[in-house]
Scaffold this active site. Structure first.
Site, PDB file in Angstrom:
ATOM      1  N   GLN A 126      16.041  47.148  -8.427  1.00  0.00           N
ATOM      2  CA  GLN A 126      15.320  48.093  -9.296  1.00  0.00           C
ATOM      3  C   GLN A 126      13.833  47.733  -9.328  1.00  0.00           C
ATOM      4  O   GLN A 126      13.459  46.710  -9.897  1.00  0.00           O
ATOM      5  CB  GLN A 126      15.899  47.997 -10.715  1.00  0.00           C
ATOM      6  CG  GLN A 126      15.219  48.860 -11.752  1.00  0.00           C
ATOM      7  CD  GLN A 126      15.697  48.530 -13.176  1.00  0.00           C
ATOM      8  OE1 GLN A 126      16.102  47.402 -13.447  1.00  0.00           O
ATOM      9  NE2 GLN A 126      15.656  49.501 -14.066  1.00  0.00           N
ATOM     10  N   GLY A 127      13.001  48.588  -8.734  1.00  0.00           N
ATOM     11  CA  GLY A 127      11.554  48.333  -8.698  1.00  0.00           C
ATOM     12  C   GLY A 127      10.831  49.173  -9.736  1.00  0.00           C
ATOM     13  O   GLY A 127      10.190  50.177  -9.399  1.00  0.00           O
ATOM     14  N   SER A 129       9.296  47.496 -13.115  1.00  0.00           N
ATOM     15  CA  SER A 129       8.245  46.740 -13.820  1.00  0.00           C
ATOM     16  C   SER A 129       7.113  46.322 -12.884  1.00  0.00           C
ATOM     17  O   SER A 129       7.338  46.047 -11.700  1.00  0.00           O
ATOM     18  CB  SER A 129       8.839  45.483 -14.452  1.00  0.00           C
ATOM     19  OG  SER A 129       9.915  45.822 -15.276  1.00  0.00           O
ATOM     20  N   SER A 161      14.914  41.782  -9.857  1.00  0.00           N
ATOM     21  CA  SER A 161      16.119  40.952  -9.706  1.00  0.00           C
ATOM     22  C   SER A 161      16.738  41.198  -8.337  1.00  0.00           C
ATOM     23  O   SER A 161      16.903  42.361  -7.929  1.00  0.00           O
ATOM     24  CB  SER A 161      17.154  41.306 -10.778  1.00  0.00           C
ATOM     25  OG  SER A 161      16.617  41.135 -12.057  1.00  0.00           O
ATOM     26  N   GLU A 245      21.402  51.869 -18.676  1.00  0.00           N
ATOM     27  CA  GLU A 245      21.256  50.417 -18.512  1.00  0.00           C
ATOM     28  C   GLU A 245      21.494  49.706 -19.849  1.00  0.00           C
ATOM     29  O   GLU A 245      22.208  48.724 -19.927  1.00  0.00           O
ATOM     30  CB  GLU A 245      19.846  50.113 -17.982  1.00  0.00           C
ATOM     31  CG  GLU A 245      19.585  48.625 -17.722  1.00  0.00           C
ATOM     32  CD  GLU A 245      18.156  48.331 -17.249  1.00  0.00           C
ATOM     33  OE1 GLU A 245      17.357  49.272 -17.093  1.00  0.00           O
ATOM     34  OE2 GLU A 245      17.855  47.146 -17.056  1.00  0.00           O
ATOM     35  N   ASN A 386      13.777  42.977 -27.252  1.00  0.00           N
ATOM     36  CA  ASN A 386      14.397  43.182 -28.563  1.00  0.00           C
ATOM     37  C   ASN A 386      13.400  43.693 -29.600  1.00  0.00           C
ATOM     38  O   ASN A 386      13.791  44.369 -30.559  1.00  0.00           O
ATOM     39  CB  ASN A 386      15.124  41.902 -29.016  1.00  0.00           C
ATOM     40  CG  ASN A 386      16.472  41.782 -28.316  1.00  0.00           C
ATOM     41  OD1 ASN A 386      16.743  42.510 -27.354  1.00  0.00           O
ATOM     42  ND2 ASN A 386      17.318  40.893 -28.776  1.00  0.00           N
ATOM     43  N   GLU A 387      12.103  43.405 -29.396  1.00  0.00           N
ATOM     44  CA  GLU A 387      11.094  43.976 -30.318  1.00  0.00           C
ATOM     45  C   GLU A 387      11.071  45.499 -30.149  1.00  0.00           C
ATOM     46  O   GLU A 387      11.015  46.250 -31.130  1.00  0.00           O
ATOM     47  CB  GLU A 387       9.697  43.404 -30.034  1.00  0.00           C
ATOM     48  CG  GLU A 387       9.505  41.948 -30.451  1.00  0.00           C
ATOM     49  CD  GLU A 387      10.189  40.966 -29.500  1.00  0.00           C
ATOM     50  OE1 GLU A 387      10.417  41.328 -28.329  1.00  0.00           O
ATOM     51  OE2 GLU A 387      10.510  39.844 -29.936  1.00  0.00           O
TER      52      GLU A 387
HETATM   53  C1  LIG Z   1      15.577  38.082 -16.051  1.00  0.00           C
HETATM   54  C2  LIG Z   1      14.825  39.373 -15.938  1.00  0.00           C
HETATM   55  C3  LIG Z   1      15.246  40.324 -15.015  1.00  0.00           C
HETATM   56  C4  LIG Z   1      14.527  41.496 -14.852  1.00  0.00           C
HETATM   57  N1  LIG Z   1      14.914  42.378 -13.859  1.00  0.00           N
HETATM   58  C5  LIG Z   1      14.147  43.459 -13.629  1.00  0.00           C
HETATM   59  C6  LIG Z   1      14.453  44.311 -12.515  1.00  0.00           C
HETATM   60  O1  LIG Z   1      15.401  44.064 -11.761  1.00  0.00           O
HETATM   61  N2  LIG Z   1      13.649  45.373 -12.278  1.00  0.00           N
HETATM   62  C7  LIG Z   1      12.585  45.676 -13.090  1.00  0.00           C
HETATM   63  O2  LIG Z   1      11.918  46.673 -12.840  1.00  0.00           O
HETATM   64  N3  LIG Z   1      12.259  44.881 -14.151  1.00  0.00           N
HETATM   65  C8  LIG Z   1      13.010  43.781 -14.427  1.00  0.00           C
HETATM   66  N4  LIG Z   1      12.678  42.951 -15.470  1.00  0.00           N
HETATM   67  C9  LIG Z   1      11.480  43.239 -16.266  1.00  0.00           C
HETATM   68  C10 LIG Z   1      11.744  43.679 -17.692  1.00  0.00           C
HETATM   69  O3  LIG Z   1      12.187  45.012 -17.742  1.00  0.00           O
HETATM   70  C11 LIG Z   1      10.427  43.466 -18.470  1.00  0.00           C
HETATM   71  O4  LIG Z   1      10.173  42.072 -18.498  1.00  0.00           O
HETATM   72  C12 LIG Z   1      10.500  44.003 -19.871  1.00  0.00           C
HETATM   73  O5  LIG Z   1      10.544  45.412 -19.877  1.00  0.00           O
HETATM   74  C13 LIG Z   1       9.287  43.542 -20.733  1.00  0.00           C
HETATM   75  O6  LIG Z   1       8.091  43.797 -20.090  1.00  0.00           O
HETATM   76  P1  LIG Z   1       6.998  42.667 -19.887  1.00  0.00           P
HETATM   77  O7  LIG Z   1       7.649  41.466 -19.306  1.00  0.00           O
HETATM   78  O8  LIG Z   1       5.864  43.278 -19.118  1.00  0.00           O
HETATM   79  O9  LIG Z   1       6.503  42.275 -21.341  1.00  0.00           O
HETATM   80  P2  LIG Z   1       5.474  43.077 -22.248  1.00  0.00           P
HETATM   81  O10 LIG Z   1       5.826  44.514 -22.283  1.00  0.00           O
HETATM   82  O11 LIG Z   1       4.090  42.720 -21.830  1.00  0.00           O
HETATM   83  O12 LIG Z   1       5.775  42.463 -23.662  1.00  0.00           O
HETATM   84  C14 LIG Z   1       5.255  41.176 -24.088  1.00  0.00           C
HETATM   85  C15 LIG Z   1       5.667  40.968 -25.534  1.00  0.00           C
HETATM   86  O13 LIG Z   1       5.083  41.978 -26.371  1.00  0.00           O
HETATM   87  C16 LIG Z   1       6.087  42.682 -27.093  1.00  0.00           C
HETATM   88  N5  LIG Z   1       5.755  44.100 -27.205  1.00  0.00           N
HETATM   89  C17 LIG Z   1       5.300  44.929 -26.213  1.00  0.00           C
HETATM   90  N6  LIG Z   1       5.127  46.174 -26.688  1.00  0.00           N
HETATM   91  C18 LIG Z   1       5.491  46.159 -27.999  1.00  0.00           C
HETATM   92  C19 LIG Z   1       5.548  47.147 -29.020  1.00  0.00           C
HETATM   93  N7  LIG Z   1       5.215  48.411 -28.792  1.00  0.00           N
HETATM   94  N8  LIG Z   1       5.988  46.767 -30.261  1.00  0.00           N
HETATM   95  C20 LIG Z   1       6.364  45.491 -30.506  1.00  0.00           C
HETATM   96  N9  LIG Z   1       6.326  44.506 -29.566  1.00  0.00           N
HETATM   97  C21 LIG Z   1       5.899  44.825 -28.330  1.00  0.00           C
HETATM   98  C22 LIG Z   1       7.363  42.501 -26.271  1.00  0.00           C
HETATM   99  O14 LIG Z   1       8.520  42.631 -27.059  1.00  0.00           O
HETATM  100  C23 LIG Z   1       7.188  41.090 -25.734  1.00  0.00           C
HETATM  101  O15 LIG Z   1       7.592  40.141 -26.689  1.00  0.00           O
HETATM  102  C24 LIG Z   1      13.391  41.773 -15.667  1.00  0.00           C
HETATM  103  C25 LIG Z   1      12.985  40.829 -16.614  1.00  0.00           C
HETATM  104  C26 LIG Z   1      13.677  39.638 -16.747  1.00  0.00           C
HETATM  105  C27 LIG Z   1      13.178  38.636 -17.758  1.00  0.00           C
END
Ligand SMILES: Cc1cc2nc3c(=O)[nH]c(=O)nc-3n(C[C@H](O)[C@H](O)[C@H](O)COP(=O)(O)OP(=O)(O)OC[C@H]3O[C@@H](n4cnc5c(N)ncnc54)[C@H](O)[C@@H]3O)c2cc1C
Length: 400
Positions: A126-127, A129, A161, A245, A386-387
């Protein structure tokens, strides 16, 4: 609302449990029992056994090779797989891409990709993020420029992933940078990972495993026929996929398995001169977790009951399932690790082993419990943090 299982559903549970017992290869069962995560070859072998039975694509209708189960049957199936424990089917193939193709794909796309996805002949990733687009996914920048009957894709994905093991990737790209709203200029493409211009770089996670990757696209040519649904309407597809999902992420069966496992191992471990299983504080912790698991199970049944009654699939309560489900997953994997005590420290176990004449010092389950605990810290991040789930609950469930 009727939260009881029907006799047919109870018989179905027994059938699934018996099938797993009779058909899961011994070596895979043994590794899973010790708490190892399933390897690619384990998932391949097991998903093909399930597919022969017509059960691998467990969320799909019969027409496309699924069993056509009700939501309750799907929940029972998943819970039995997790509780056994057996490897789970590849979620990118089965719960993400498959339903998208069935809902939005052309007949040709369905015929080409669905049977191969069910049998894991193609391993999908899944591409979505990007470094600047996670919670705010619609901010994505990876661009696809149209040239004749091809798109030329440039940009970067992250946290992808299993991209290093994948044959194909479904990717969100920006096809109209001028669109009035950021959600409007996005398209959904299927990309062959062998296409020139794709570079996959590993990210090693806190448990020491290589599951995650960065994926770079440099002038990658993708046929227009690999686009799902209309150009610039990919956000509709993405929303549909993310809803599916999240519903499957609670992993109640896995949490229950961890508690059961911890209770069994605690009989062998000693605390204060007696078995840990007799320790009052340990027993209190088990009782609290089992009570919370039961509450979550009832919430899950309420969501399914509403679904059965035709209140629609995108129930905002599924955000509670994701939120509470992952909190419990983290609490129960922590419990299993704690039962291991010092044996659960991988580095320490290695050192002790080097000093000892004993070939095997610590039970492997303890260090594997630690790896699982460490990896699943991410469960409250992936599939929507979870936020973000709390924001959904406050708005859509509590009306705040
Ligand atoms: C083990 C793992 C597997 C993954 N696999 C995939 C995959 O296969 N394909 C893919 O596309 N992605 C994948 N992801 C990415 C995942 O979907 C993102 O990490 C996730 O959506 C959070 O985005 P971010 O890491 O950019 O954090 P950010 O969005 O930058 O968030 C950083 C922090 O700010 C908080 N925050 C952000 N916005 C808000 C808001 N509006 N209100 C309150 N708090 C907020 C978040 O909760 C977090 O604590 C994976 C991530 C992990 C850890």
């Amino acid at each position: 609302m009727d939260l009881r299982f029907t006799p047919e559903e109870l018989a179905f549970r027994a059938e699934v449990r018996a099938f797993i017992g009779d058909n899961l290869p011994d070596d895979i069962a043994q590794r899973m029992r010790q708490g190892h995560s399933a390897r690619k070859q384990d998932i391949l072998a097991w998903q093909r056994i399930l597919n022969k039975r017509g059960w691998a694509a467990y969320t799909w209708p019969k027409e496309w090779g699924g069993p056509g189960w009700s939501a309750v049957q799907r929940m029972i199936f998943l819970e039995e797989i997790q509780a056994y424990p057996a490897p789970e089917v590849n979620p990118f193939n089965v719960t993400m891409l498959g339903p998208v193709l069935i809902q939005f794909g052309t007949q040709e796309q369905k015929q080409r990709f669905l049977p191969r996805a069910a049998n894991l002949d193609d391993w999908w990733c899944q591409g979505f993020s990007e470094p600047g687009a996670g919670s705010d996914l619609a901010a994505l920048k990876t661009a696809a420029r149209r040239e004749g009957d091809e798109y030329i894709v440039n940009g970067q994905k992250i946290w992808t992933s299993t991209a290093h093991q994948a044959d194909w990737c479904f990717v969100l790209v920006r096809t109209n940078p001028q669109a009035a709203k950021k959600q409007e200029g996005i398209s959904f493409l299927l990309v062959d990972m062998k296409t020139p211009g794709i570079t996959v770089r590993p990210i090693v996670s806190i448990d020491g495993s290589h599951h995650l990757n960065e994926v770079f696209f440099d002038d990658v040519h993708v046929p227009v026929s690999m686009r799902i649904f209309e150009e610039n309407k990919g956000w509709d597809v993405a929303k549909f996929l993310l809803g599916n999902e999240r519903t499957g992420i609670a992993r109640l069966g896995k949490s229950k398995e961890r508690v059961k496992f911890a209770k069994t191992q605690a009989k062998e471990m000693r605390a204060g001169g007696r078995p840990l299983s007799e320790d009052p504080e340990f027993r209190r912790r088990i009782a609290q977790l089992e009570t919370e698991l039961k509450s979550l199970e009832i919430t899950q049944l309420r969501v399914l009951s509403a679904e059965k009654a035709g209140e629609g699939r995108q129930n905002p309560l599924s955000a509670v399932l994701k939120l509470k489900g992952t909190e419990l997953l983290q609490a129960t994997t922590e419990l299993a690790m704690d039962v291991g005590g010092p044996l659960a420290m991988p580095d320490w176990a290695d050192e002790l082993e080097a000093l000892s004449n004993e070939p095997e010092l610590g039970p492997v389950w303890a260090t594997e419990a630690t790896r699982s605990y460490l990896f699943l810290r991410a469960a409250s991040i992936y599939g929507g943090t979870n936020e973000i789930m709390k924001n959904i609950v406050s708005k859509a469930v509590l009306g705040l």
